[in-house]
Design a protein around this motif. Sequence first.
Motif, PDB file in Angstrom:
ATOM      1  N   GLY B 130       0.754  -1.240   0.000  1.00 29.25           N
ATOM      2  CA  GLY B 130       0.000   0.000   0.000  1.00 29.25           C
ATOM      3  C   GLY B 130       0.787   1.294   0.000  1.00 29.25           C
ATOM      4  O   GLY B 130       0.206   2.368   0.058  1.00 29.25           O
ATOM      5  N   ARG B 131       2.109   1.214  -0.063  1.00 21.75           N
ATOM      6  CA  ARG B 131       2.843   2.474  -0.134  1.00 21.75           C
ATOM      7  C   ARG B 131       2.861   2.985  -1.566  1.00 21.75           C
ATOM      8  O   ARG B 131       2.773   2.206  -2.509  1.00 21.75           O
ATOM      9  CB  ARG B 131       4.282   2.258   0.340  1.00 21.75           C
ATOM     10  N   SER B 132       3.019   4.280  -1.715  1.00 19.26           N
ATOM     11  CA  SER B 132       3.115   4.846  -3.059  1.00 19.26           C
ATOM     12  C   SER B 132       4.467   4.453  -3.650  1.00 19.26           C
ATOM     13  O   SER B 132       5.377   4.068  -2.928  1.00 19.26           O
ATOM     14  CB  SER B 132       2.998   6.364  -3.004  1.00 19.26           C
ATOM     15  N   LYS B 133       4.581   4.573  -4.969  1.00 14.17           N
ATOM     16  CA  LYS B 133       5.822   4.125  -5.606  1.00 14.17           C
ATOM     17  C   LYS B 133       7.055   4.882  -5.118  1.00 14.17           C
ATOM     18  O   LYS B 133       8.065   4.265  -4.800  1.00 14.17           O
ATOM     19  CB  LYS B 133       5.694   4.218  -7.128  1.00 14.17           C
ATOM     20  N   PRO B 134       7.011   6.225  -5.063  1.00 13.87           N
ATOM     21  CA  PRO B 134       8.210   6.930  -4.575  1.00 13.87           C
ATOM     22  C   PRO B 134       8.533   6.564  -3.126  1.00 13.87           C
ATOM     23  O   PRO B 134       9.703   6.429  -2.752  1.00 13.87           O
ATOM     24  CB  PRO B 134       7.823   8.413  -4.687  1.00 13.87           C
ATOM     25  N   ASP B 135       7.474   6.381  -2.337  1.00 17.36           N
ATOM     26  CA  ASP B 135       7.650   6.038  -0.936  1.00 17.36           C
ATOM     27  C   ASP B 135       8.303   4.659  -0.803  1.00 17.36           C
ATOM     28  O   ASP B 135       9.241   4.459  -0.024  1.00 17.36           O
ATOM     29  CB  ASP B 135       6.277   6.040  -0.261  1.00 17.36           C
ATOM     30  N   ALA B 136       7.787   3.709  -1.602  1.00 13.26           N
ATOM     31  CA  ALA B 136       8.337   2.348  -1.570  1.00 13.26           C
ATOM     32  C   ALA B 136       9.795   2.355  -2.001  1.00 13.26           C
ATOM     33  O   ALA B 136      10.631   1.651  -1.445  1.00 13.26           O
ATOM     34  CB  ALA B 136       7.519   1.435  -2.481  1.00 13.26           C
ATOM     35  N   ARG B 137      10.099   3.202  -2.972  1.00 16.61           N
ATOM     36  CA  ARG B 137      11.476   3.270  -3.455  1.00 16.61           C
ATOM     37  C   ARG B 137      12.393   3.844  -2.378  1.00 16.61           C
ATOM     38  O   ARG B 137      13.527   3.405  -2.215  1.00 16.61           O
ATOM     39  CB  ARG B 137      11.529   4.118  -4.721  1.00 16.61           C
ATOM     40  N   ARG B 138      11.860   4.785  -1.600  1.00 19.16           N
ATOM     41  CA  ARG B 138      12.658   5.353  -0.510  1.00 19.16           C
ATOM     42  C   ARG B 138      12.958   4.273   0.533  1.00 19.16           C
ATOM     43  O   ARG B 138      14.086   4.143   1.007  1.00 19.16           O
ATOM     44  CB  ARG B 138      11.897   6.521   0.119  1.00 19.16           C
TER      45      ARG B 138
END
Lengths: 300, 340
Positions: B130-138
């Motif tokens: 459920g994290r956003s893509k930029p968030d998951a990448r971080r």
Amino acid sequence: MSQTATLPIAGLNDDAPPALRVRGYWANVGHRLRHDPVTLCFAAVVLLIVLMAIFAPLLAPFDPYKESVVLRLKPFGYRGHTLGTDELGRDLLSRLIYGARSSLLMGLVPVCIATALGGTLGVIGGFAGRRVNAIIMRTMDVFYAFPSVLLAVAISGAMGGGMANGMAALALVFIPAMCRVAETATAQVRSLDFIEAARATGAGRLAIVRYHVLGNVLGPVFIYASSLVSVSILLASGLSFLGLGVKPPTPDWGLMLSTLRQSIYIVPLSCALPGAAIFVTSICFNLVSDGIRSAMDVRL
Amino acid sequence: MSDARDVGGPAQPLLIARDLAKHFQVRGGGRSAHVRAVDGVSFTLFKGETLGIVGESGCGKSTLARLLLHLVQRDAGELIFDGEPVGAPHGITVAGLRRHVQMVFQDSYSSLNPRMPVQDSVAFGPFVHGRSKPDARRVARDMLVKVGLNPDLFGPRYPHELSGGQKQRVNIARALAIEPRMVILDEAVSALDKSVEAQVLNLLRALKQQFNLTYLFISHDLNVVRYVSDRVLVMYLGRVVELGPSEAIFTRPQHPYTRALLGSRPSMDPRHRIEEPPITGDPPSPIDPPSGCRFHTRCPFAEAVCAERAPELGEWRERASHVAACHMLEPGSGHSRTVQ
């Protein structure tokens, strides 16, 4: 939780070169394609042929349907007919330009249909496995029992001539092969640990297919599809040649090849022109598909 | 360290497996048979410990690992995660279990998507949760730092551009990216060469402390298991033959199979070469396992009773219990060597 980073190997991250740009897989493929001059060159030829088909009315010097009893089978350059005329006195250059329309349509549409349907079926079969796979693949095997040309002829013969029926026949011929390619690629990927790891992460089937399977399956599927385009053009020419695809007097390369062959002793060069057009188009598609293949293989 | 996810409290074991079984159907020669890959395995995994699982190839270690994550469906038995039965009406769902338990596989190459930059592989877990893509990448980049890889340098690379040790670090980062409480390490260091193996083992130890993890460490390498494990479980042909604290198992093995396994380690001292093979032959086929004690076909102490009756795995009471399934340890079993 403490935020101290554990970097157990000294020197591992020292003197790092400047950071690589982060690209997704498809962005990376695009980047590699843009730096491949050979593929770009042939892609440009394909683009030119497509533009020629689209802007045929603007490019053609004469009406491709206008017959003339006086001007039959004239040689190159005769009275402004750059490539001469055919057996009914129609301008050959104009007919070649217009012919790209039906040839490209017959080349691309069946392959697109087959890729969408066959590819989807193959991925479903390969990923679901067991019974679903058996049902799909055994059905496809039935089609494999017939040689592809014969099957295309039989289907379009049964449905009657015409362009739409010809396309449908070709699509039906390509679906089993497309399905087999997609199924094999999917089944290979499915058994790898990273799919299991993705399942263990809690990802659903759709997310796994979308992010982990498709990237690995679309490559082979797409490459196969682009090589099928030239096969499709050739088969379509064959159908028109037999009078099953495009109906005269529509300009079509296959049809032109068929009608001009009777005049081969009078104007041999003119007879070769539609064949050359088919050859150039299909070889360009093949070379572009080769380029895409190597761009997609990140290991190269 | 207090953990909001800790539902059952520190005394509640993190994972209890009861009589887990998995029988694979195999077809051959026209009749179907069952491979008893895992046949009634029970154990308890306490919070914060490392339980080592050892055994020969084909003894069911990897199937057991997959059973614990529901990657293969169990045929029988029960799993209780932090006091909640898995898959039961009032328990934790399989999806919930997978949020807390992650796995690192042996083959570091095939467990990463070859067409995905490794940081996207790491980011996939947080993304599906459920994290956003930029968030998951971080998150992925943070994790890469924690496993000792520079995210700027290694994040955008593809798996084939990394060495085996680097790939396994990425796999560890991937497993830890969704902040699990337990990690199953299925032969996670077996394919690495010795120096890299030691680095990765040290990394695993540091990460365990940092993230308050519980490990299930599956390996066939006894030295490694001794090094990392608090307790050890020995498997033979789909069954538990011995379970106990690591030191006890390695210094006072009770089951003849464990003793044979320990005896089969190459000696580190050339003056004390091992003269004869301590264990002979291949393990019997799990398709048609031997009657009674499954080890009796290779056991030097086997007697009639061993082929007749399967020995019980002693009474396991608490963390320090050391139990083994052998008639020689069972008073009144009828074995001539039974300890009094």
